[in-house]
Design a protein around this motif. Structure first.
Motif, PDB file in Angstrom:
ATOM      1  N   GLY A  24       0.813  -1.214   0.000  1.00  0.00           N
ATOM      2  CA  GLY A  24       0.000   0.000   0.000  1.00  0.00           C
ATOM      3  C   GLY A  24       0.847   1.264   0.000  1.00  0.00           C
ATOM      4  N   GLY A  25       2.101   1.137  -0.368  1.00  0.00           N
ATOM      5  CA  GLY A  25       2.963   2.319  -0.358  1.00  0.00           C
ATOM      6  C   GLY A  25       3.234   2.832  -1.757  1.00  0.00           C
ATOM      7  N   GLU A  26       3.659   4.062  -1.838  1.00  0.00           N
ATOM      8  CA  GLU A  26       4.121   4.570  -3.124  1.00  0.00           C
ATOM      9  C   GLU A  26       5.047   5.747  -2.877  1.00  0.00           C
ATOM     10  OE1 GLU A  26       1.461   6.478  -5.758  1.00  0.00           O
ATOM     11  OE2 GLU A  26       0.811   7.904  -4.264  1.00  0.00           O
ATOM     12  N   ILE A  27       5.887   6.014  -3.845  1.00  0.00           N
ATOM     13  CA  ILE A  27       6.845   7.102  -3.707  1.00  0.00           C
ATOM     14  C   ILE A  27       6.640   8.070  -4.857  1.00  0.00           C
ATOM     15  CG2 ILE A  27       9.292   7.683  -3.628  1.00  0.00           C
ATOM     16  CD1 ILE A  27       9.817   4.894  -2.594  1.00  0.00           C
ATOM     17  N   LYS A  28       6.650   9.337  -4.537  1.00  0.00           N
ATOM     18  CA  LYS A  28       6.497  10.358  -5.567  1.00  0.00           C
ATOM     19  C   LYS A  28       7.685  11.291  -5.530  1.00  0.00           C
ATOM     20  CE  LYS A  28       2.333  12.219  -4.870  1.00  0.00           C
ATOM     21  NZ  LYS A  28       0.878  12.363  -4.907  1.00  0.00           N
ATOM     22  N   LEU A  29       8.053  11.773  -6.707  1.00  0.00           N
ATOM     23  CA  LEU A  29       9.113  12.779  -6.773  1.00  0.00           C
ATOM     24  C   LEU A  29       8.480  14.133  -6.493  1.00  0.00           C
ATOM     25  CD1 LEU A  29      12.029  13.626  -7.537  1.00  0.00           C
ATOM     26  CD2 LEU A  29      11.204  13.907  -9.871  1.00  0.00           C
ATOM     27  N   VAL A  30       8.947  14.811  -5.466  1.00  0.00           N
ATOM     28  CA  VAL A  30       8.394  16.121  -5.119  1.00  0.00           C
ATOM     29  C   VAL A  30       9.113  17.215  -5.900  1.00  0.00           C
ATOM     30  CG1 VAL A  30       7.974  17.757  -3.236  1.00  0.00           C
ATOM     31  CG2 VAL A  30       7.783  15.300  -2.832  1.00  0.00           C
ATOM     32  N   GLU A  31      10.425  17.139  -5.875  1.00  0.00           N
ATOM     33  CA  GLU A  31      11.185  18.120  -6.655  1.00  0.00           C
ATOM     34  C   GLU A  31      12.597  17.621  -6.860  1.00  0.00           C
ATOM     35  OE1 GLU A  31      12.501  21.757  -4.891  1.00  0.00           O
ATOM     36  OE2 GLU A  31      12.346  20.960  -2.859  1.00  0.00           O
TER      37      GLU A  31
END
Length: 196
Positions: free
Chosen positions: A131-138
């Motif tokens: 249930g996890g995910e990683i996003k690039l913020v900047e």
């Protein structure tokens, strides 16, 4: 390149009518995709007054309207169709861009796209089970990727060790230009903090 996107006659008629109502000489339509190549891709269509287009935009002169396509979005707009379906309520403009969410990156792609590609194609599928995910913020100017760990990864004590190490290793191996990885919640780096 103009074969990459199809704008049907009904959509052109509808858009030409909308543009006319704006009453601006030379106004066109601009099509771009936000977060292309990711599950969050959104295809957007906006008014574009003369001078509002980007210098790198590709211009299409269609029979009834002028269209600017964001150069960066072009690979993702392949096979896209802009259509207008008239109905009793007036009708609806639809944009179907089957490739908007498909990662299309290569060594020349912007760093940000390449980081996103690896996150979405290699790292997130493995985290989805938890249930996890990683996003690039900047991407900072010194090429540090700031990532947000979401879903099941958040608040997990192991996030620092397992995830960050694994993610960092994968990203750094694939993208040698990256200087490092930082978690968006990592406040140890106060270089940009306002308080001293």
């Amino acid at each position: 390149m103009s074969d990459s996107i199809q704008i049907t006659d009904s959509a052109q008629d509808y858009l030409a009518e909308l543009l006319e109502k704006q009453n601006v000489e030379g106004i066109a339509v601009r099509i771009f995709i936000t977060q292309p190549g990711t599950p969050y891709a959104e295809t957007c269509l906006a008014y574009c007054r003369p001078g509002e287009e980007e210098p790198s935009d590709v211009r299409l002169d269609l029979e009834k309207i002028g269209v600017y396509l964001d150069k960066h979005s072009l690979p993702f707009l392949e096979e896209a169709v802009v259509d207008f379906n008239a109905d009793r309520m007036g009708g609806q403009l639809t944009i179907k861009a089957p490739n908007a969410k498909m990662p299309k990156v290569n060594a020349d792609s912007p760093l940000e796209d390449r980081v996103n590609y690896i996150l979405y194609s290699e790292i997130n599928p493995g985290l989805a089970a938890h249930g996890g995910e990683i996003k690039l913020v900047e991407l900072t100017e010194n090429q540090v990727a700031v990532l947000a760990f979401g879903g099941g990864c958040q608040g997990c004590a192991a996030v620092d060790l397992t995830l960050k190490e694994g993610v960092e290793r994968t990203l750094m191996e694939r993208i040698p230009e990256l200087a490092g990885i930082r978690d968006v919640t990592d406040h140890t780096d106060t270089t940009n903090a306002y308080y001293r």
